[in-house]
Design an enzyme around this catalytic site. Sequence first.
Site, PDB file in Angstrom:
ATOM      1  N   ASP A 236      33.181  45.076  34.466  1.00 49.30           N
ATOM      2  CA  ASP A 236      33.546  45.417  33.088  1.00 49.30           C
ATOM      3  C   ASP A 236      34.527  46.585  33.048  1.00 49.30           C
ATOM      4  O   ASP A 236      34.523  47.440  33.938  1.00 49.30           O
ATOM      5  CB  ASP A 236      32.273  45.750  32.296  1.00 49.30           C
ATOM      6  CG  ASP A 236      32.502  45.681  30.792  1.00 49.30           C
ATOM      7  OD1 ASP A 236      33.493  45.059  30.359  1.00 49.30           O
ATOM      8  OD2 ASP A 236      31.693  46.256  30.040  1.00 49.30           O
TER       9      ASP A 236
ATOM     10  N   HIS B  49      42.913  42.635  33.385  1.00 49.66           N
ATOM     11  CA  HIS B  49      42.283  41.492  34.064  1.00 49.66           C
ATOM     12  C   HIS B  49      43.032  41.179  35.364  1.00 49.66           C
ATOM     13  O   HIS B  49      42.436  40.882  36.390  1.00 49.66           O
ATOM     14  CB  HIS B  49      42.289  40.254  33.160  1.00 49.66           C
ATOM     15  CG  HIS B  49      41.488  40.434  31.896  1.00 49.66           C
ATOM     16  ND1 HIS B  49      40.260  41.055  31.887  1.00 49.66           N
ATOM     17  CD2 HIS B  49      41.718  40.058  30.610  1.00 49.66           C
ATOM     18  CE1 HIS B  49      39.781  41.060  30.640  1.00 49.66           C
ATOM     19  NE2 HIS B  49      40.647  40.475  29.854  1.00 49.66           N
TER      20      HIS B  49
ATOM     21  N   LEU C 199      29.880  35.271  54.178  1.00 48.80           N
ATOM     22  CA  LEU C 199      29.542  35.824  52.852  1.00 48.80           C
ATOM     23  C   LEU C 199      29.554  34.674  51.862  1.00 48.80           C
ATOM     24  O   LEU C 199      30.455  33.828  51.897  1.00 48.80           O
ATOM     25  CB  LEU C 199      30.594  36.865  52.427  1.00 48.80           C
ATOM     26  CG  LEU C 199      30.460  37.406  51.000  1.00 48.80           C
ATOM     27  CD1 LEU C 199      29.374  38.480  50.923  1.00 48.80           C
ATOM     28  CD2 LEU C 199      31.778  37.998  50.491  1.00 48.80           C
TER      29      LEU C 199
HETATM   30  C1  IPE Z   1      30.233  41.111  30.342  1.00 53.45           C
HETATM   31  O1  IPE Z   1      31.250  41.924  29.838  1.00 53.45           O
HETATM   32  C2  IPE Z   1      30.789  39.825  30.845  1.00 53.45           C
HETATM   33  C3  IPE Z   1      31.706  39.916  31.964  1.00 53.45           C
HETATM   34  C4  IPE Z   1      32.036  40.979  32.644  1.00 53.45           C
HETATM   35  C5  IPE Z   1      32.258  38.663  32.390  1.00 53.45           C
HETATM   36  P1  IPE Z   1      31.549  41.996  28.281  1.00 53.45           P
HETATM   37  O2  IPE Z   1      32.620  42.997  28.112  1.00 53.45           O
HETATM   38  O3  IPE Z   1      31.786  40.647  27.730  1.00 53.45           O
HETATM   39  O4  IPE Z   1      30.149  42.519  27.705  1.00 53.45           O
HETATM   40  P2  IPE Z   1      29.772  43.163  26.305  1.00 53.45           P
HETATM   41  O5  IPE Z   1      30.324  42.266  25.231  1.00 53.45           O
HETATM   42  O6  IPE Z   1      30.395  44.516  26.257  1.00 53.45           O
HETATM   43  O7  IPE Z   1      28.284  43.227  26.318  1.00 53.45           O
HETATM   44  C1  IPE Z   2      35.611  42.586  31.804  1.00 54.42           C
HETATM   45  O1  IPE Z   2      36.467  43.498  31.218  1.00 54.42           O
HETATM   46  C2  IPE Z   2      36.268  41.249  32.051  1.00 54.42           C
HETATM   47  C3  IPE Z   2      35.767  40.161  31.207  1.00 54.42           C
HETATM   48  C4  IPE Z   2      34.784  40.223  30.366  1.00 54.42           C
HETATM   49  C5  IPE Z   2      36.450  38.895  31.352  1.00 54.42           C
HETATM   50  P1  IPE Z   2      36.610  43.586  29.647  1.00 54.42           P
HETATM   51  O2  IPE Z   2      37.698  42.670  29.212  1.00 54.42           O
HETATM   52  O3  IPE Z   2      35.303  43.354  28.981  1.00 54.42           O
HETATM   53  O4  IPE Z   2      37.073  45.091  29.467  1.00 54.42           O
HETATM   54  P2  IPE Z   2      36.621  46.080  28.329  1.00 54.42           P
HETATM   55  O5  IPE Z   2      35.125  46.137  28.355  1.00 54.42           O
HETATM   56  O6  IPE Z   2      37.137  45.542  27.043  1.00 54.42           O
HETATM   57  O7  IPE Z   2      37.258  47.367  28.718  1.00 54.42           O
HETATM   58 MG    MG Z   3      33.814  44.550  28.369  1.00 56.26          MG
END
Ligand code: IPE
Ligand code: IPE
Ligand code: MG
Length: 271
Positions: A27, A44, A138
Amino acid sequence: MAGKFTSSTQAIPNVGDVPRHIAIIMDGNGRWAKRRFMPRVAGHKRGVETVRAMVKACIARGVDYLTLFAFSSENWRRPAEEVSFLMNLFINALQGEIGKLHANGVRLKVVGDLSAFEPRLVALIREGEATTANNSRLTLTIAANYGGRWDILQAMNQLALAHPEKAGSYGEADLAPHLVMAYAPEPDLFIRTGGEQRISNFLLWQLAYSELHFTDTLWPDFDEPALDAAIASYRRRERRFGRTSEQLAEQPAVQALGVLPAPTLAPSASD
Ligand code: IPE
Ligand code: IPE
Ligand code: MG
């Protein structure tokens, strides 16, 4: 039927210094980009580089299973352009990385409800899984359109169809083989980057006794020292699985052998 691996609620799993299975919620990509005045999707893209680095780092540390949450069943709620960017990124990453993963002895698995993905992506996933199926250095699992509730429900539905006569008396060992990660032991260490302290519908069943590690580091910035800090934190934990510290101190040899110290626990197949 007992599973191949010890269930943390049915028996005491063997515990080593190096987590055998690490599961990560990657995240913070969007915020990483935003801080640099870049579009979210640039984060990303950068995040894929961290994935590459973590696969290498886990191999070097002797981790057997690395599971990464790439797209949740709730991430479809994001703007359409971001979702479509993520799908293309997934396609490109698969095309670019399968050969390298294979050369490095990595077995690739993708878990989640793939029926929502375009056929080209599903074909790439199946091809990648088939190419790397016999690798054993792995196991890299990518959770894509995955949700912990979805996983439990699809397992329940499979079980109900396979054994309607047992309805009303299903046990844990009946359900576990139908979960999408039945091929792996439960995660020893769960890591979430990006500062949030929640599970966000990741491996709800499998995280029952995992050690949780939350870090503010954003996923694109997560590196080997950050991984080592997580593993060091894991090593300091006392994994009691319901027992007392005194029991652990008294019975280290018993634990090392994987013999069950608690008479109330049902035996299960050992790892
Ligand atoms: C969780 O991250 C899902 C992934 C990393 C794929 P999100 O950014 O979607 O989670 P929330 O919405 O903050 O809980
Ligand atoms: C996690 O990073 C990747 C996915 C959920 C695909 P985020 O896109 O949720 O990044 P933040 O949380 O908005 O910074
Ligand atoms: Mg996120």
